[in-house]
Design a protein around this motif. Sequence first.
Motif, mmCIF file in Angstrom:
data_model
loop_
_atom_site.group_PDB
_atom_site.id
_atom_site.type_symbol
_atom_site.label_atom_id
_atom_site.label_comp_id
_atom_site.label_asym_id
_atom_site.label_seq_id
_atom_site.Cartn_x
_atom_site.Cartn_y
_atom_site.Cartn_z
ATOM 1 N N MET A 86 1.287 21.239 13.594
ATOM 2 C CA MET A 86 2.745 21.228 13.521
ATOM 3 C C MET A 86 3.335 22.185 14.554
ATOM 4 O O MET A 86 2.868 23.308 14.723
ATOM 5 C CB MET A 86 3.188 21.639 12.116
ATOM 6 C CG MET A 86 4.670 21.679 11.909
ATOM 7 S SD MET A 86 5.075 22.015 10.185
ATOM 8 C CE MET A 86 4.139 23.502 9.877
ATOM 9 N N ASP A 87 4.361 21.741 15.238
ATOM 10 C CA ASP A 87 5.052 22.575 16.212
ATOM 11 C C ASP A 87 5.983 23.526 15.473
ATOM 12 O O ASP A 87 6.815 23.101 14.678
ATOM 13 C CB ASP A 87 5.849 21.669 17.168
ATOM 14 C CG ASP A 87 6.633 22.467 18.189
ATOM 15 O OD1 ASP A 87 6.079 23.443 18.704
ATOM 16 O OD2 ASP A 87 7.791 22.110 18.449
ATOM 17 N N VAL A 88 5.840 24.839 15.713
ATOM 18 C CA VAL A 88 6.645 25.846 15.032
ATOM 19 C C VAL A 88 7.298 26.756 16.063
ATOM 20 O O VAL A 88 6.644 27.209 17.003
ATOM 21 C CB VAL A 88 5.787 26.706 14.071
ATOM 22 C CG1 VAL A 88 6.641 27.781 13.414
ATOM 23 C CG2 VAL A 88 5.134 25.833 13.012
ATOM 24 N N GLN A 89 8.588 27.015 15.888
ATOM 25 C CA GLN A 89 9.302 27.971 16.740
ATOM 26 C C GLN A 89 9.910 29.057 15.875
ATOM 27 O O GLN A 89 10.359 28.793 14.758
ATOM 28 C CB GLN A 89 10.412 27.274 17.536
ATOM 29 C CG GLN A 89 9.898 26.345 18.617
ATOM 30 C CD GLN A 89 11.014 25.545 19.242
ATOM 31 O OE1 GLN A 89 12.155 25.646 18.830
ATOM 32 N NE2 GLN A 89 10.687 24.729 20.220
ATOM 33 N N ILE A 90 9.915 30.280 16.417
ATOM 34 C CA ILE A 90 10.454 31.421 15.685
ATOM 35 C C ILE A 90 11.524 32.084 16.549
ATOM 36 O O ILE A 90 11.218 32.613 17.620
ATOM 37 C CB ILE A 90 9.364 32.449 15.337
ATOM 38 C CG1 ILE A 90 8.222 31.774 14.570
ATOM 39 C CG2 ILE A 90 9.957 33.599 14.516
ATOM 40 C CD1 ILE A 90 7.029 32.678 14.343
#
Length: 379
Positions: A265-269
Amino acid sequence: MNIADIAVPEYVEVDVDERLAKVRSLFDRENPKGIIVTEDGDYAGVVGEKQLIRSRMGDDTKVSAVMKPAPEIALREDIREAARLLIEGNVKIAPVYDGEKLDGIITEDAILEAVIDSFDANTVEQVYTADVVTIGEKEHVGQAINRLRKHGISRLPVLNENGSLTGVVTTNDIVDFVVRDQDRQGSGDRAGDIDRMLDLPVYDLMSSPALTARTDETTKAALERMFDNNVAGLVVTPNDEDTVTGIITKTDILRSLTFTEEESMDVQITNIELLDTISRDHVIESIQDVTNKYGKMQVFHAHVRLQEHKEKLRGTPLIQCQIRLRTSKGQVIGTGEGYGAEHGFHVALDKLERNVLELKGVNADEKYRGQLLRKIGEL
């Protein structure tokens, strides 16, 4: 595609000790996309024009008080990775390096303009922010300011007593009004003037009619409308109705540029520097643990936003965390607060899981997965 051809070579450089009066005059005279701040010749941070305008600090304040840290991006960096770095750094501009040499800057607008044709692959409904915060016409400017600060946002759709959209008020609208009023009134005791401005109804400041985007139109069309009207976001409405569905911003569209076809899964913070006792890997694994429980729900992308408040407990700041999943059944959101990023994140994660439960049994729908990525590959 990399950023070598779209990096902006023209930039202005100032020292951390430069006064804001000088920096403001540089923006007026040279109209740069952004200013690079250095300390002893080394890169220290960036200042954007809107960031400077919003600061009401005095002219004698040093620029170090308003600069923001921004990631250093390589000249040959992939455009999607550059977009991710801007989003996670919560900045609109960043320095670009050719090896050890500072070569220029990259901006959010430059990236979006370079790949604008690729955004006809998906719709506003697939990338907009659904957790919209609104305000009433008769509510006061002071209430608008508090709501903008509390939620870390820059615009509020304005609703009349019937709940219909009548306008929008932004941080820039408020700042522009304050600046115009100060220029008109001159200097002196401002306490009474400030109280008067805070008590004004939002109706007096809002832009009307609000610029909107339909849920079923392409993100390319929405982005073109933003560029044409020199705005950073639009209110999202279902078809031609005046009911508010959400908000779509340039950053939302930029974020969609980073969606991948990978199995993980692509995750951005956003504001990743606020992570304290937990790591980026822990955040990703924790979200995956939740989403993996529900195999029938396809998760395309996760966005974690951290926001620090002034309140502290034994030196640890209150952190608001929002986790937003884009899934085959729409958006799922969990929001929470806690002292420190770890506490705030896990409160939000618990809320997210409860909300995910409401989507159990949904069917996976991959109709737009990978469309944007393939379009970019054709550029």
